[in-house]
Motif scaffolding. Structure first.
Motif, PDB file in Angstrom:
ATOM      1  N   VAL A 148       0.863  -1.181   0.000  1.00  0.00           N
ATOM      2  CA  VAL A 148       0.000   0.000   0.000  1.00  0.00           C
ATOM      3  C   VAL A 148       0.898   1.230   0.000  1.00  0.00           C
ATOM      4  O   VAL A 148       1.818   1.322   0.803  1.00  0.00           O
ATOM      5  CB  VAL A 148      -0.925   0.034   1.239  1.00  0.00           C
ATOM      6  CG1 VAL A 148      -1.733   1.317   1.288  1.00  0.00           C
ATOM      7  CG2 VAL A 148      -1.848  -1.187   1.260  1.00  0.00           C
ATOM      8  N   ALA A 149       0.617   2.163  -0.921  1.00  0.00           N
ATOM      9  CA  ALA A 149       1.359   3.427  -0.979  1.00  0.00           C
ATOM     10  C   ALA A 149       0.416   4.513  -1.463  1.00  0.00           C
ATOM     11  O   ALA A 149      -0.354   4.294  -2.410  1.00  0.00           O
ATOM     12  CB  ALA A 149       2.560   3.318  -1.905  1.00  0.00           C
ATOM     13  N   ASN A 150       0.447   5.657  -0.811  1.00  0.00           N
ATOM     14  CA  ASN A 150      -0.400   6.786  -1.193  1.00  0.00           C
ATOM     15  C   ASN A 150      -1.872   6.382  -1.291  1.00  0.00           C
ATOM     16  O   ASN A 150      -2.578   6.763  -2.222  1.00  0.00           O
ATOM     17  CB  ASN A 150       0.076   7.406  -2.506  1.00  0.00           C
ATOM     18  CG  ASN A 150       1.490   7.909  -2.409  1.00  0.00           C
ATOM     19  OD1 ASN A 150       1.873   8.515  -1.415  1.00  0.00           O
ATOM     20  ND2 ASN A 150       2.291   7.625  -3.419  1.00  0.00           N
ATOM     21  N   ASN A 151      -2.316   5.546  -0.351  1.00  0.00           N
ATOM     22  CA  ASN A 151      -3.700   5.073  -0.273  1.00  0.00           C
ATOM     23  C   ASN A 151      -4.122   4.247  -1.484  1.00  0.00           C
ATOM     24  O   ASN A 151      -5.308   4.133  -1.779  1.00  0.00           O
ATOM     25  CB  ASN A 151      -4.671   6.231  -0.022  1.00  0.00           C
ATOM     26  CG  ASN A 151      -4.434   6.842   1.336  1.00  0.00           C
ATOM     27  OD1 ASN A 151      -4.272   6.124   2.329  1.00  0.00           O
ATOM     28  ND2 ASN A 151      -4.373   8.153   1.401  1.00  0.00           N
ATOM     29  N   SER A 152      -3.156   3.671  -2.178  1.00  0.00           N
ATOM     30  CA  SER A 152      -3.410   2.766  -3.300  1.00  0.00           C
ATOM     31  C   SER A 152      -2.855   1.390  -2.960  1.00  0.00           C
ATOM     32  O   SER A 152      -1.820   1.272  -2.315  1.00  0.00           O
ATOM     33  CB  SER A 152      -2.737   3.278  -4.569  1.00  0.00           C
ATOM     34  OG  SER A 152      -3.295   4.500  -4.978  1.00  0.00           O
ATOM     35  N   VAL A 153      -3.536   0.353  -3.422  1.00  0.00           N
ATOM     36  CA  VAL A 153      -3.148  -1.033  -3.176  1.00  0.00           C
ATOM     37  C   VAL A 153      -2.488  -1.580  -4.437  1.00  0.00           C
ATOM     38  O   VAL A 153      -3.036  -1.441  -5.536  1.00  0.00           O
ATOM     39  CB  VAL A 153      -4.378  -1.883  -2.814  1.00  0.00           C
ATOM     40  CG1 VAL A 153      -4.018  -3.353  -2.676  1.00  0.00           C
ATOM     41  CG2 VAL A 153      -5.029  -1.367  -1.543  1.00  0.00           C
ATOM     42  N   ASN A 154      -1.310  -2.194  -4.301  1.00  0.00           N
ATOM     43  CA  ASN A 154      -0.573  -2.766  -5.429  1.00  0.00           C
ATOM     44  C   ASN A 154      -0.597  -4.287  -5.323  1.00  0.00           C
ATOM     45  O   ASN A 154      -0.133  -4.838  -4.328  1.00  0.00           O
ATOM     46  CB  ASN A 154       0.877  -2.270  -5.422  1.00  0.00           C
ATOM     47  CG  ASN A 154       0.945  -0.760  -5.428  1.00  0.00           C
ATOM     48  OD1 ASN A 154       0.386  -0.108  -6.294  1.00  0.00           O
ATOM     49  ND2 ASN A 154       1.617  -0.194  -4.441  1.00  0.00           N
ATOM     50  N   LEU A 155      -1.127  -4.944  -6.350  1.00  0.00           N
ATOM     51  CA  LEU A 155      -1.268  -6.400  -6.345  1.00  0.00           C
ATOM     52  C   LEU A 155      -0.506  -7.038  -7.500  1.00  0.00           C
ATOM     53  O   LEU A 155      -0.507  -6.514  -8.621  1.00  0.00           O
ATOM     54  CB  LEU A 155      -2.739  -6.785  -6.486  1.00  0.00           C
ATOM     55  CG  LEU A 155      -3.626  -6.486  -5.282  1.00  0.00           C
ATOM     56  CD1 LEU A 155      -5.045  -6.223  -5.710  1.00  0.00           C
ATOM     57  CD2 LEU A 155      -3.565  -7.655  -4.324  1.00  0.00           C
TER      58      LEU A 155
END
Length: 182
Positions: free
Chosen positions: A61-68
């Motif tokens: 999670v970075a800058n309120n974004s989820v990376n999958l």
């Protein structure tokens, strides 16, 4: 002979636990970002293998974004207000507000594709936006993610490999604006 089979079964279980998990560590910058150690992503489409090495640590999670990335299972906790949302990484499925499972499926839509399962444990519908990168194409592409009702799960699928799926702009249903969702 029975003892040998028991030892072999334990050894296989230990190897699966050791090599089947993504290595995770806290950010060396001192922030709260939890990130994957450098890794190599391997994907398959109908005719080709695709491999990409990530030299840098990639946060969950970075800058309120989820990376999958393919093969991952983890969750997030959400604090949503009328003005903004705060997204934090949560590796424990029992404690997560939202749980994600992202896989590459071998027989999806007649070929090889990707599937995302999203489990919403909140008492409000959640909405989000999706972005993806794909093998052998430059750029970031928008993708639709359906709203997920309170206490429900949703399945999204794509008929092609996805290198990275980013989910962002998390928000609760209109009737729940301003509430925490729990």
């Amino acid at each position: 002979m029975r003892r040998i089979f028991q030892i072999a079964a334990v050894a296989i279980a230990v190897l699966n636990l050791t090599f089947g998990q993504v290595k995770v560590s806290a950010s060396p910058k001192g922030d709260d970002a939890v990130a994957r150690e450098p890794f190599t992503l391997k994907l398959r489409d109908k005719d080709h293998d695709y491999e990409k090495h990530f030299d840098e640590r990639v946060p969950f999670v970075a800058n309120n974004s989820v990376n999958l990335f393919a093969g991952e299972k983890f969750g997030i906790n959400l604090k949503v207000s009328a003005d903004a949302s705060e997204v934090t990484y949560q590796p424990d499925a029992k404690k997560a507000d939202v749980w994600f499972v992202f896989t590459q499926e071998k027989k999806l839509a007649g070929g090889v594709g990707m599937m995302l399962v999203v489990q919403n444990k909140l008492k409000s519908e959640i909405r989000m936006e999706g972005l993806m990168t794909v093998p052998r194409r430059d750029g970031v592409f928008k993708t639709g993610i359906l709203p997920i009702g309170a206490g429900l799960s949703n399945f999204e699928s794509w008929p092609h490999p996805i290198v990275e799926l980013t989910l962002k702009n998390f928000r609760l249903s209109e009737t729940a604006a301003g509430k925490s969702g729990k």
